[in-house]
Design an enzyme around this catalytic site. Structure first.
Site, short mmCIF file in Angstrom:
data_model
loop_
_atom_site.label_atom_id
_atom_site.label_comp_id
_atom_site.label_asym_id
_atom_site.label_seq_id
_atom_site.Cartn_x
_atom_site.Cartn_y
_atom_site.Cartn_z
N HIS A 2 0.80 -1.19 0.00
CA HIS A 2 -0.52 0.24 -0.47
C HIS A 2 0.89 1.44 0.22
CE1 HIS A 2 -2.15 3.22 2.16
NE2 HIS A 2 -3.16 2.83 1.30
N ASN A 3 0.58 2.46 -0.89
CA ASN A 3 1.42 3.54 -0.84
C ASN A 3 2.86 3.08 -1.03
OD1 ASN A 3 -1.08 4.88 0.08
ND2 ASN A 3 -0.35 5.49 2.14
N GLU A 48 1.30 -0.08 -5.53
CA GLU A 48 0.18 0.79 -5.60
C GLU A 48 1.22 2.81 -6.06
OE1 GLU A 48 -3.34 3.15 -3.83
OE2 GLU A 48 -1.80 2.48 -2.34
N ASP A 50 -0.09 6.47 -6.33
CA ASP A 50 -0.56 7.39 -7.03
C ASP A 50 -0.82 8.40 -7.88
OD1 ASP A 50 -3.43 8.22 -4.95
OD2 ASP A 50 -2.03 7.91 -2.72
N HIS A 88 1.41 10.91 -2.24
CA HIS A 88 0.34 10.67 -1.49
C HIS A 88 -0.34 12.21 -1.19
CE1 HIS A 88 -2.41 9.58 1.87
NE2 HIS A 88 -2.01 8.34 1.38
N GLU A 141 -4.06 4.53 -8.54
CA GLU A 141 -5.33 5.54 -7.86
C GLU A 141 -4.69 6.87 -8.84
OE1 GLU A 141 -6.00 6.87 -3.53
OE2 GLU A 141 -5.79 5.34 -3.44
#
Length: 751
Positions: free
Chosen positions: A304-305, A334, A336, A349, A383
């Site tokens: 994640h992230n 991931e 973003d 983020h 994302e």
């Protein structure tokens, strides 16, 4: 043992390193400072200091290094590429989460000597056997304690050294052993005598006792005696006959014992301390599972992230974070994405102070590192917060940089009834994102939701959890206007859709559609509708992500999600702790390839299994009995002079709710060197296929929380019964040799 230390000193590159070099240590474009580096006499420690900073210096061991990268192969060195040529630059990469060291030499020759020299030393450290490793460890301690560098140690120095080595011992006993080792009666021990002293000091009585139980003459184990030990104690059954001979060939140091077909005590101890004597079944460490089943039938190591090295508010976004995750076997990363000011999408983020990196650099890094440790597919979880224009730029970067590696078409041209297998997708990167229409790109009636794949913000933890919401009728034009057709067309088997309840997905969902769930939503669904969740996950992929409130990048317990068959349980890899220990433990099997086949009762679409009712799986519960015998050479937790650990061993079971348990031994005062417990801990395991067993050693503290010393986590199904050693890992998941725990394990059916 080689009393001169490793004989690498004759190598020309090592000579350069030992003579020392002034290298520039680089932290950023503006932070470049000269430091004097050299390899110490032990051939294992690199020492460096600033020319001006008085006495201050830093050291690290070659064993902490994973690799050396040449040239501009880090973000920092790339940023100064115009200033320093590639043949002057190199990067030292550390194991675990420790940051890299970027260096610039004064000449290409000097850079070359350091690059090749460090590589040779890493190779040597990695290929040492148990005996050499222990000898090296003793050798290092001797040199650390030999303050006046005369190659000798008097009793006072030895006593001080024992304190450093975490040994609190009876002075009379130590003096007695010292005198026995001091053959020349000079009042000081040279290195060989010190090794002899150390061997007497570390005589493992508890291993000697086991040896005596099976040895007819008390001196050696004959082939048939070793065979009986392997069959009765190590529960090896039919293979014990063949294995006994293999162990003598492999571990017996004495040629005369080998000729007799026998094993001496030294050989026996070396076997018990080896990989084969470890708690983890070596056959299950290698790639051994069926990799030809649908993707939905596997647990997949997921991050994640992934772009973050630290927390989610101010942490640094870094390509290095992707490299570290992929090297740990991660198979779902991931990204973003946000609009970049110059038309080039950026990754960070959103709406926080985390630094930014370019999307195309992330994709280039992925291309280079995706398949270094595993050939099986990588899922790129997008994302997407970008405008249509920059989404089209993303699509261009993906196709141009990844080329054939990116899967852009159905494998056989047919709309699938089930997902393809890891085997069929070897060497491929799959894009997980929103999509217009089905997998072939054709418009169908399952038009997507909003473009933004920002499920992590949209699905707040307060979202409604009704399992039978009606399907939402989305406006086609609205979706299309926000989603770039070029990007949409790159999504094949991982189409992001909102979850509208298990009934809806059972009736309408396609195998290539997948949903993301916040940890709280997934937990609630698992409790309220466990069997439905398990059934859902036989056909479709589910991705779970941490709550948005975890701004410190902490993690939830992934076991709750694996218990209902969720495949993509995304964790913050940058955060060490219990949750990452469990993730590392689960994926330590099957060649660390990032895919683990789910148990049979989680792959059957008609399964009735639920973690709340584990009795639905076939098979009897098992009794796990662990005798914690002793520990060896535990590291010091508190570096204060004279402080010695008071260790205890805790065993924790993670699995279905009824299996969750923890038991611990008593603590032993002032002995981190060779504490002996001989205490037995018992557990009942109802769903062994899902259970993980975690061993943790702690330093007991009456006044405050116990300090962590080391841990090791593994799947219950990978445990070898019998007398076994557990090699402990640091909080970061890296090895801390020679620290270990010695146990005797038995597993039997509960009658």
């Amino acid at each position: 043992m080689d009393t001169e230390g490793p004989r690498v000193q004759d190598d020309p590159d090592i000579k350069v390193m030992m003579a020392g070099s002034t290298l520039r240590k680089v932290k950023s474009r503006s932070w470049k400072k000269q430091r004097h580096f050299r390899l110490l006499e032990d051939g294992l420690t690199i020492w460096y200091k600033s020319r001006w900073a008085g006495m201050g210096h830093t050291t690290f061991s070659i064993t902490e290094l994973e690799a050396v990268r040449e040239g501009h192969q880090s973000e920092v060195l790339l940023s100064i590429a115009e200033e320093y040529a590639a043949d002057l630059c190199f990067t030292l990469v550390f194991h675990g989460r420790q940051g890299n060291l970027d260096l610039v030499a004064d000449s290409p020759g000097e850079a070359r000597a350091w690059i090749q020299g460090v590589r040779k030393l890493i190779h040597k450290a990695e290929t040492m056997d148990e005996k050499e490793r222990l000898d090296q460890w003793v050798w290092d301690w001797f040199h650390k304690a030999d303050k006046n560098k005369d190659g000798k140690m008097n009793f006072k120095e030895v006593r001080k050294l024992l304190k450093m080595m975490n040994v609190e011992m009876n002075e009379e006993h130590a003096l007695h052993l010292f005198t026995m080792a001091d053959k020349s009666e000079s009042g000081a021990l040279e290195i060989e005598q010190f090794v002899h002293f150390y061997k007497m000091l570390t005589q493992r009585d508890e291993v000697w006792k086991v040896f005596q139980d099976y040895s007819g003459d008390g001196e050696k184990l004959m082939l048939d005696e070793l065979e009986i030990f392997l069959r009765l104690e190590q529960q090896e059954g039919d293979k014990s006959c063949r294995h006994a001979q293999e162990l003598i060939d492999r571990y017996e140091p004495s040629e005369s014992a080998k000729k007799q077909g026998a094993m001496s005590f030294d050989g026996f101890q070396m076997y018990l301390c080896s990989q084969e004597g470890s708690i983890f079944n070596p056959e299950l460490r290698d790639l051994h599972q069926d990799m030809s089943q649908p993707l939905s039938h596997y647990f997949i190591s997921s991050s994640h992230n992934t772009y973050l090295l630290e927390d989610q508010l101010r942490g640094q976004s870094s390509l290095e974070a992707y490299i570290k995750a992929l090297k740990r076997g991660c198979r779902c990363v991931e990204v973003d994405c946000w609009d970049g000011s110059d038309g080039d999408p950026i990754v960070y983020h959103g709406h926080t102070l985390t630094s930014k990196i370019l999307f195309r650099d992330v994709i280039s890094t992925l291309k280079e590192y995706a398949f270094k440790v595993s050939q099986f597919p990588v899922i790129l979880s997008l994302e997407n917060h970008c405008s249509v224009e920059q989404q089209t730029v993303m699509a261009k970067h993906l196709t141009q940089i990844l080329g054939d590696t990116l899967l852009t078409t159905l494998l056989d041209g047919q709309v699938p009834q089930q997902l393809p297998s890891p085997q069929e997708l070897k060497g491929k990167i799959l894009l997980k994102a929103k999509k217009i229409g089905g997998p072939g790109g054709s418009l169908d009636d399952t038009l997507t939701d909003e473009v933004s794949d920002d499920e992590e913000t949209a699905n707040s933890d307060a979202e409604t959890l009704s399992s039978d919401e009606p399907p939402v009728n989305h406006n086609a034009k609205k979706s299309k206007s926000k989603l770039s057709r070029e990007l949409s067309d790159l999504v094949v088997y991982c189409k992001s859709v909102h979850f509208h309840g298990f009934e809806h997905s059972h009736l309408h969902a396609k195998c290539y559609e997948m949903s993301s769930f916040s940890e709280s939503k997934a937990k609630k669904l698992a409790k309220e509708a466990g069997t439905h969740f398990v059934q859902h996950n036989t056909r479709q992929l589910s991705r779970i992500y941490p709550s948005g409130l975890r701004t410190d990048s902490s993690n939830y317990n992934p076991q709750d999600m694996w218990n209902v068959g969720c495949q993509i349980v995304a964790l913050n890899f940058q955060k060490a702790g219990l949750e990452m220990d469990l993730n590392d433990g689960l994926f330590r099997q099957n060649g660390c390839c990032g895919f683990v086949l789910k148990p049979l009762f989680m792959r059957d679409a008609n399964t009735l299994f639920s973690p709340e009712k584990p009795e639905e799986r076939q098979g009897k519960p098992l009794r796990l009995s662990i005798q914690v015998i002793s520990a060896q050479q535990l590291p010091k937790v508190n570096q204060k002079e004279g402080s010695i650990v008071d260790p205890l061993v805790r065993v924790e079971i993670y699995g279905v709710p009824q299996d969750q348990a923890r038991e611990e031994t008593s603590h032993i005062n002032n002995n981190g060197f060779n504490p002996v417990w001989n205490e037995t801990l018992n557990f009942v395991i109802r769903s062994p296929e899902l259970a993980l067993v975690r061993f943790e050693v702690e330093d007991h503290d009456k006044a405050s929380r116990n300090d962590f010393i080391g841990q090791f986590t593994l799947p219950f199904t990978c445990i070898q019964a019998g007398y076994r050693h557990i090699n402990l890992l640091s909080r970061d998941g890296t090895a801390i040799p020679p620290a270990s725990v010695f146990i005797n394990i038995s597993i039997s059916e509960l009658t």
